[in-house]
Design an enzyme around this catalytic site. Structure first.
Site, mmCIF file in Angstrom:
data_model
loop_
_atom_site.group_PDB
_atom_site.id
_atom_site.type_symbol
_atom_site.label_atom_id
_atom_site.label_comp_id
_atom_site.label_asym_id
_atom_site.label_seq_id
_atom_site.Cartn_x
_atom_site.Cartn_y
_atom_site.Cartn_z
ATOM 1 N N LYS A 176 0.883 -1.180 0.000
ATOM 2 C CA LYS A 176 0.000 0.000 0.000
ATOM 3 C C LYS A 176 0.915 1.223 0.000
ATOM 4 O O LYS A 176 1.357 1.682 1.047
ATOM 5 C CB LYS A 176 -0.890 -0.022 1.241
ATOM 6 C CG LYS A 176 -2.225 0.712 1.088
ATOM 7 C CD LYS A 176 -2.110 2.173 0.739
ATOM 8 C CE LYS A 176 -1.815 3.061 1.928
ATOM 9 N NZ LYS A 176 -1.621 4.483 1.514
ATOM 10 N N GLU A 251 9.903 1.785 10.532
ATOM 11 C CA GLU A 251 10.958 2.741 10.179
ATOM 12 C C GLU A 251 10.333 4.117 10.289
ATOM 13 O O GLU A 251 9.545 4.507 9.417
ATOM 14 C CB GLU A 251 11.443 2.522 8.743
ATOM 15 C CG GLU A 251 12.147 1.218 8.511
ATOM 16 C CD GLU A 251 13.515 1.146 9.139
ATOM 17 O OE1 GLU A 251 13.944 2.124 9.793
ATOM 18 O OE2 GLU A 251 14.149 0.102 8.987
ATOM 19 N N CYS A 285 14.225 10.232 6.187
ATOM 20 C CA CYS A 285 14.059 9.941 7.617
ATOM 21 C C CYS A 285 15.384 10.008 8.366
ATOM 22 O O CYS A 285 15.421 10.341 9.543
ATOM 23 C CB CYS A 285 13.373 8.600 7.812
ATOM 24 S SG CYS A 285 13.998 7.312 6.738
ATOM 25 N N GLU A 378 11.116 16.556 14.399
ATOM 26 C CA GLU A 378 11.483 16.297 13.007
ATOM 27 C C GLU A 378 10.719 17.277 12.115
ATOM 28 O O GLU A 378 9.493 17.310 12.141
ATOM 29 C CB GLU A 378 11.112 14.861 12.629
ATOM 30 C CG GLU A 378 11.533 14.499 11.232
ATOM 31 C CD GLU A 378 11.120 13.084 10.836
ATOM 32 O OE1 GLU A 378 11.961 12.374 10.299
ATOM 33 O OE2 GLU A 378 9.955 12.717 11.069
HETATM 34 P P1 NAD Z 1 2.010 8.782 7.374
HETATM 35 O O1 NAD Z 1 2.623 7.971 8.430
HETATM 36 O O2 NAD Z 1 0.661 9.329 7.600
HETATM 37 O O3 NAD Z 1 1.922 7.949 6.003
HETATM 38 C C1 NAD Z 1 2.804 6.902 5.653
HETATM 39 C C2 NAD Z 1 2.000 5.752 5.039
HETATM 40 O O4 NAD Z 1 1.086 5.259 6.015
HETATM 41 C C3 NAD Z 1 1.157 6.163 3.834
HETATM 42 O O5 NAD Z 1 1.093 5.091 2.908
HETATM 43 C C4 NAD Z 1 -0.209 6.369 4.461
HETATM 44 O O6 NAD Z 1 -1.277 6.242 3.545
HETATM 45 C C5 NAD Z 1 -0.230 5.251 5.486
HETATM 46 N N1 NAD Z 1 -1.170 5.446 6.581
HETATM 47 C C6 NAD Z 1 -1.580 6.622 7.140
HETATM 48 N N2 NAD Z 1 -2.480 6.385 8.102
HETATM 49 C C7 NAD Z 1 -2.638 5.047 8.180
HETATM 50 C C8 NAD Z 1 -3.443 4.184 8.984
HETATM 51 N N3 NAD Z 1 -4.272 4.671 9.890
HETATM 52 N N4 NAD Z 1 -3.337 2.861 8.813
HETATM 53 C C9 NAD Z 1 -2.492 2.352 7.878
HETATM 54 N N5 NAD Z 1 -1.744 3.106 7.068
HETATM 55 C C10 NAD Z 1 -1.806 4.445 7.218
HETATM 56 O O7 NAD Z 1 3.007 9.909 7.028
HETATM 57 P P2 NAD Z 1 2.725 11.244 6.191
HETATM 58 O O8 NAD Z 1 1.433 11.896 6.485
HETATM 59 O O9 NAD Z 1 2.915 10.843 4.803
HETATM 60 O O10 NAD Z 1 3.878 12.172 6.769
HETATM 61 C C11 NAD Z 1 3.753 12.774 8.046
HETATM 62 C C12 NAD Z 1 5.089 12.917 8.718
HETATM 63 O O11 NAD Z 1 5.730 11.639 8.789
HETATM 64 C C13 NAD Z 1 6.090 13.775 7.974
HETATM 65 O O12 NAD Z 1 5.936 15.098 8.294
HETATM 66 C C14 NAD Z 1 7.407 13.213 8.433
HETATM 67 O O13 NAD Z 1 7.795 13.806 9.644
HETATM 68 C C15 NAD Z 1 7.114 11.771 8.688
HETATM 69 N N6 NAD Z 1 7.557 10.896 7.591
HETATM 70 C C16 NAD Z 1 8.586 10.050 7.850
HETATM 71 C C17 NAD Z 1 9.023 9.220 6.831
HETATM 72 C C18 NAD Z 1 10.147 8.270 7.016
HETATM 73 O O14 NAD Z 1 10.737 7.807 6.038
HETATM 74 N N7 NAD Z 1 10.487 7.881 8.222
HETATM 75 C C19 NAD Z 1 8.426 9.245 5.581
HETATM 76 C C20 NAD Z 1 7.362 10.124 5.376
HETATM 77 C C21 NAD Z 1 6.937 10.922 6.402
#
Ligand code: NAD
Length: 474
Positions: A176, A251, A285, A378
């Site tokens: 996903k 991660e 990250c 972050e």
């Molecule tokens: P997020 O955690 O919301 O999204 C990451 C993934 O999780 C996406 O595929 C999203 O659709 C999915 N997701 C979201 N809610 C979910 C749920 N309830 N159940 C299952 N899957 C779900 O992250 P974001 O909104 O894309 O970014 C927010 C913050 O996260 C950023 O500001 C940054 O600080 C951090 N981030 C970290 C990384 C990393 O590589 N560690 C990557 C992107 C974002």
């Protein structure tokens, strides 16, 4: 503006219309123009994908590691051959610059190449000697169906990082990707089919986290989960995984420290700092975003970093922020009344082509209070804070004064000091004087940065469960 396309899910080796006939828009963050649409998946689509994976998994698992490895090698070949298309698709929804895209596509192929070989040497268990008349051995077996949820910052690369070891060990996967950047993962699944991966072994369901992601994590047919993304979602999925008693790799974020001592090669250290700030506009990250510098060279290092940062060109050296929400979040940090005045940067572009997109000026804050929000949270954008330190003990205390622990870097002319600090810093990987962190090196967090390991040999065994078989021969 070019005509937009619609991308369906990829289930059981073919395009699959979303059950609800619903679609989500994507955006080109370099121009803010609407891009292609992706399927808005939900529980019914996840059900179909998991059922396909469940039907297919046994035959794939029963192949020899060499046979699975051969398919993974062909996937790597096809990623390399398809690089221009993958780059175009990835650019359309991320605005990434060419050098960054090349790096990510190359790394994506490398994951498949590495695990294709490694599984043949390390995918097997061993014999346990228990005396005459007994034959006891262990074997690594796949979990079955693995759910992989990935974010928008390094879309194809992060998908491949999890998919390659999971597939190498004989699992079937339902991926996903982020709703903002799904198209390259869909393309990968198509390439994998062309490479000979059996139908149903790699399925991609697109859609939002709360709809498609949550349905995948909660699905009883999914026996293991891998997640990359925010701490908030990671915590939520850890709860789901705990309730279902399925293992999970997390991660998450970081506020990685980069320590520079006065005896360091300052040219190389400054280069490393600027590269980290520009790479993917800080949306990495592991990005080094806390620069800790020995007091005697602090101002000189900051001046040199600022001079180099001011030469960075938007759209050439770094791309935009990838999502509107992330753009607003980063600008929120910069306009926070408690934030100090930056030495450079500090806002969006107001003229030129960059003003059309979600570009943020690379920003440096010097001598930030270690307790300030900017020094602790972050930001996930091109924003660097610097903190001076007195001596080695002070440097170590500052480096560890964080809730996170993904990566740290140390620059010093005294290698023994570098290695001493590497032992004491609470982080999953520490690079001393630019030591390379590659596909071969295990990657994962301490503290709030998560748990489990991706990359390297360690990740191969994360996607397998160890079985012991013992037989009396007479
Ligand atoms: P997020 O955690 O919301 O999204 C990451 C993934 O999780 C996406 O595929 C999203 O659709 C999915 N997701 C979201 N809610 C979910 C749920 N309830 N159940 C299952 N899957 C779900 O992250 P974001 O909104 O894309 O970014 C927010 C913050 O996260 C950023 O500001 C940054 O600080 C951090 N981030 C970290 C990384 C990393 O590589 N560690 C990557 C992107 C974002």
């Amino acid at each position: 503006m070019t005509a937009t396309a619609r991308h369906q899910h990829w289930i059981d080796g073919e395009d699959a219309e979303p059950a609800d006939r619903a679609w989500l828009p994507t955006l080109d963050p370099a121009t803010r123009e609407r891009g292609d649409e992706i399927a808005a998946g939900g529980p019914a689509d996840v059900d179909r994908a998991v059922a396909a994976a469940e039907r297919a998994r046994r035959e794939w698992a029963d192949l020899s590691p060499a046979a699975r490895g051969a398919v993974l090698h062909r996937i790597a070949d096809l990623i390399a051959e398809d690089a221009e298309t993958l780059m175009r698709l990835e650019r359309a929804c991320t605005g990434k610059v060419t050098a960054q895209l090349r790096l990510e596509i190359d790394l994506s192929a490398q994951y498949f190449r590495y695990y294709a070989g490694v599984v043949r040497a390390a995918g097997q268990g061993g014999v346990i000697e228990q005396g005459a008349g007994v034959h006891t051995y262990t074997r690594y077996e796949p979990y079955g169906v693995v759910g992989v949820v990935t974010p928008w910052n390094l879309p194809l690369n992060q998908a491949c990082r999890a998919l390659a070891p999971a597939l190498a060990m004989g699992n079937a996967v339902v991926a996903k990707p982020s709703e903002f950047t799904s198209v390259s993962t869909l393309r990968l699944a198509r390439l994998a089919s062309r490479a000979g991966l059996p139908d149903g072994i790699l399925n991609v369901v697109t859609g939002t986290g709360p709809e498609a992601g949550a349905a995948l994590a909660a699905h009883p047919g999914v026996r293991r989960l891998a997640f990359t993304g925010s701490v908030a979602t990671g915590r939520l999925l850890a709860g789901v995984a705990a309730a279902r008693l399925v293992p999970l790799t997390l991660e998450l974020g970081c506020k990685s420290p980069l320590l520079v001592f006065a005896d360091a090669d300052l040219d190389r250290a400054v280069d490393a700092v600027v590269t980290a700030l520009a790479a993917n506009s800080g949306q990495v990250c592991s990005a080094a975003t806390r620069l800790l510098v020995e007091e005697s060279v602090h101002d000189e290092v900051v001046d040199r970093v600022v001079a180099a940062v001011e030469k960075l060109r938007p759209g050439v050296d770094f791309g935009p922020l990838i999502t509107e929400a992330q753009y607003r979040k980063v600008l929120g940090f910069l306009t926070d009344a408690d934030s100090p005045v930056p030495v450079t940067g500090g806002g969006p572009y107001t003229d030129g082509p960059a003003a059309r997109g979600l570009y943020v000026r690379p920003t440096v804050y010097a001598r930030v209070d270690p307790g300030a929000r900017l020094a602790r949270e972050e930001v996930f954008g091109p924003v660097l804070v610097t903190l001076p330190f007195r001596d080695e003990a002070d440097a170590l205390a500052l480096a560890n004064d964080t809730d996170y622990g993904l990566v740290a870097a140390v620059w010093s002319g005294d290698l023994a000091r570098g290695l001493r600090l590497a032992e004491r810093i609470d982080a999953g990987q520490v690079a001393v004087n630019g030591g390379p962190l590659t596909v071969e090196t295990p990657f994962g967090g301490y503290k709030q940065s998560g748990y489990g390991r991706e990359k390297g040999l360690a990740a191969l065994h994360e996607y397998a469960q160890l079985k012991t078989v013992s037989a009396r021969l007479y």
